[in-house]
Design an enzyme around this catalytic site. Structure first.
Site, PDB file in Angstrom:
ATOM      1  N   HIS A 163      -6.597-107.415 -72.887  1.00  0.00           N
ATOM      2  CA  HIS A 163      -5.184-107.665 -72.599  1.00  0.00           C
ATOM      3  C   HIS A 163      -4.769-107.173 -71.217  1.00  0.00           C
ATOM      4  CE1 HIS A 163      -4.567-103.459 -74.168  1.00  0.00           C
ATOM      5  NE2 HIS A 163      -3.634-103.453 -73.232  1.00  0.00           N
ATOM      6  N   ASP A 193     -10.698-106.928 -77.934  1.00  0.00           N
ATOM      7  CA  ASP A 193      -9.881-106.465 -76.811  1.00  0.00           C
ATOM      8  C   ASP A 193     -10.711-105.736 -75.763  1.00  0.00           C
ATOM      9  OD1 ASP A 193      -7.528-106.239 -75.372  1.00  0.00           O
ATOM     10  OD2 ASP A 193      -6.968-104.340 -76.300  1.00  0.00           O
ATOM     11  N   SER A 277      -4.404 -98.223 -70.998  1.00  0.00           N
ATOM     12  CA  SER A 277      -5.279 -99.197 -71.642  1.00  0.00           C
ATOM     13  C   SER A 277      -6.532 -99.447 -70.820  1.00  0.00           C
ATOM     14  CB  SER A 277      -4.530-100.516 -71.854  1.00  0.00           C
ATOM     15  OG  SER A 277      -3.502-100.372 -72.799  1.00  0.00           O
TER      16      SER A 277
END
Length: 431
Positions: A163, A193, A277
């Site tokens: 993402h 992911d 992230s």
């Protein structure tokens, strides 16, 4: 099939000689004078006593005063009014007071500081560059973090989250000194992911070491390193513990309101914020045990963040690096959850009794030349079971195929067609 698609608060004392009056002392005769001598001696004795009492009183006053000063001084010292003087290990370099302070740390802290410095250099920023239109310049549509995990030949490889780079026209890796380097995307996987990038190895001096996540226990140290809120806070380190292992979270990867996948994650209370992230979750030895991925973003929730366990991430990373994608077993159908089909279509189109069949997946399309087509599966067939495992929705199907089978395996599919239950063997192909 349009019908199927439409379907989180003092008494004061007299001191000295007594003032009693003696009438006999007022008459000056020899008798009286003779009688006065004992009185003088008595007064002399009293004076001596008084003098001794005064000395004793003075000594006692001095003792009490000294004790009072000592007590007050101790209290001031204890409460910090008078600061303690710390002893530090001697440092020949007096020009750097910070250096001498660091030397007072324990050996464990020294090791941790060195370890964090090493791993921190392997954590980089990742910028998602997108072109908004033909008339506007490219800009950063988002940013995250990444971990340099390998140097091979002339390339340095970086793992991050899918993402973070999703939708990018180009990707840049942001180094510790702020330099931006164009990155090559090797592959990305939406379900897990994860994504793999690479840059020229000349920009890399440190590579992170992968540890193991399988033997982690709740309470172990967990340290998150990343770039929360962008470049301004690059290299931020937050410390916590492993709060949970083998947590399962459902993910809606295509944002259609339906869960597409269940991921197994590590839970930690180390602060994970936007921009973290793709960064590293490390143990006390400086080994990467997870790739930071997400947090629960609710006002009522604090200290719940998640990371992809490194032991589960590594096979995906390897495939993305070498193949550019994750090759998974594939039946060859498009389907919808049985629960989304209106009751009238269950009875009229599928010819099923809702009391007999209450869950499963309904085939909306069979892909040409697929395993499903070769096995004879058709549109409107309702799959309820694979190899004795109940399939209640599409997520169940993916979980079973991707975790329990491999390409080339043969599975037994139980399904309903026009109200009749049947089984068929399907040999799985790769996507």
């Amino acid at each position: 099939m349009d019908e199927f698609n439409n379907i989180k608060d003092n008494e004061k004392e007299s001191d000295g000689i007594s003032e009693e009056t003696n009438e006999q002392t007022a008459q000056p005769n020899s008798a009286n004078l003779t009688q006065a001598e004992p009185l003088v001696e008595e007064k002399a004795v009293e004076k001596t006593i008084v003098k001794k009492q005064s000395v004793v009183s003075l000594w006692l006053s001095g003792l009490v005063g000294g004790l009072t000063v000592a007590v007050i001084g101790f209290l001031l010292l204890f409460n910090g009014v008078i600061p303690f003087q710390n002893e530090t290990i001697p440092n020949n370099d007096t020009s750097n007071p910070t250096s001498s302070l660091i030397q007072t740390a324990t050996t464990e802290d020294d090791g941790a500081t060195d370890m964090l410095s090493d791993v921190g250099e392997a954590v980089v920023g990742v910028a998602n560059i997108q072109n908004q239109s033909l008339w506007t310049e490219s800009n950063d549509a988002g940013s995250g973090s990444g971990v340099v995990y390998k140097v091979e030949d002339d390339r340095a490889y970086v793992v991050t989250n899918h993402h973070v780079i999703d939708g990018a026209n180009s990707i840049e890796v942001i180094l510790a000194d702020g330099e931006r380097v164009e990155a090559q995307l090797h592959g990305s996987d939406e379900l897990t992911d994860l994504a793999v990038l690479s840059i020229d190895k000349e920009h890399v001096s440190t590579v992170a070491t992968f540890g193991s996540s399988d033997d982690l226990v709740v309470g172990e140290t967990a340290i998150a390193i990343g770039n929360p809120l962008g470049e301004e806070f690059a290299g931020t380190v937050t410390k916590g513990i492993i709060s949970g292992v083998n947590r399962s979270l459902t993910v809606d990867s295509n944002q259609d309101g339906q869960a597409d996948w269940t991921v197994d994650v590590l839970q930690t209370d180390a602060a994970i914020n936007p921009g973290n992230s793709g960064g590293a979750l490390i143990n006390s030895q400086g080994e990467v045990i997870g790739i930071n991925s997400m947090k629960i973003a609710l006002e009522s929730v604090e200290g719940i963040g998640f990371a992809i366990p490194i032991d589960e991430a590594q096979p995906i990373i390897d495939q993305l690096e070498t193949e550019g994608e994750v090759n998974r077993p594939f039946i060859g159908i498009s389907a919808v959850d049985f629960s989304t089909v209106p009751t009238e279509h269950v009875t009229q189109t599928l010819n099923l009794d809702p009391n007999e069949v209450s869950s499963g997946i309904v085939i909306a399309e069979v892909h040409p030349s697929s395993s499903a087509a070769e096995a004879g599966l058709e549109t409107y067939d309702v799959i309820t079971d694979i190899d004795g495992t109940a399939i209640t929705n599409m997520m169940d199907l993916r979980q079973y195929l991707y975790q329990e089978t491999s390409i080339g395996d043969t599975i037994t599919v139980t399904f309903y067609r026009d109200g009749t239950q049947s089984t068929v063997d399907v040999t799985l192909q790769g996507e």
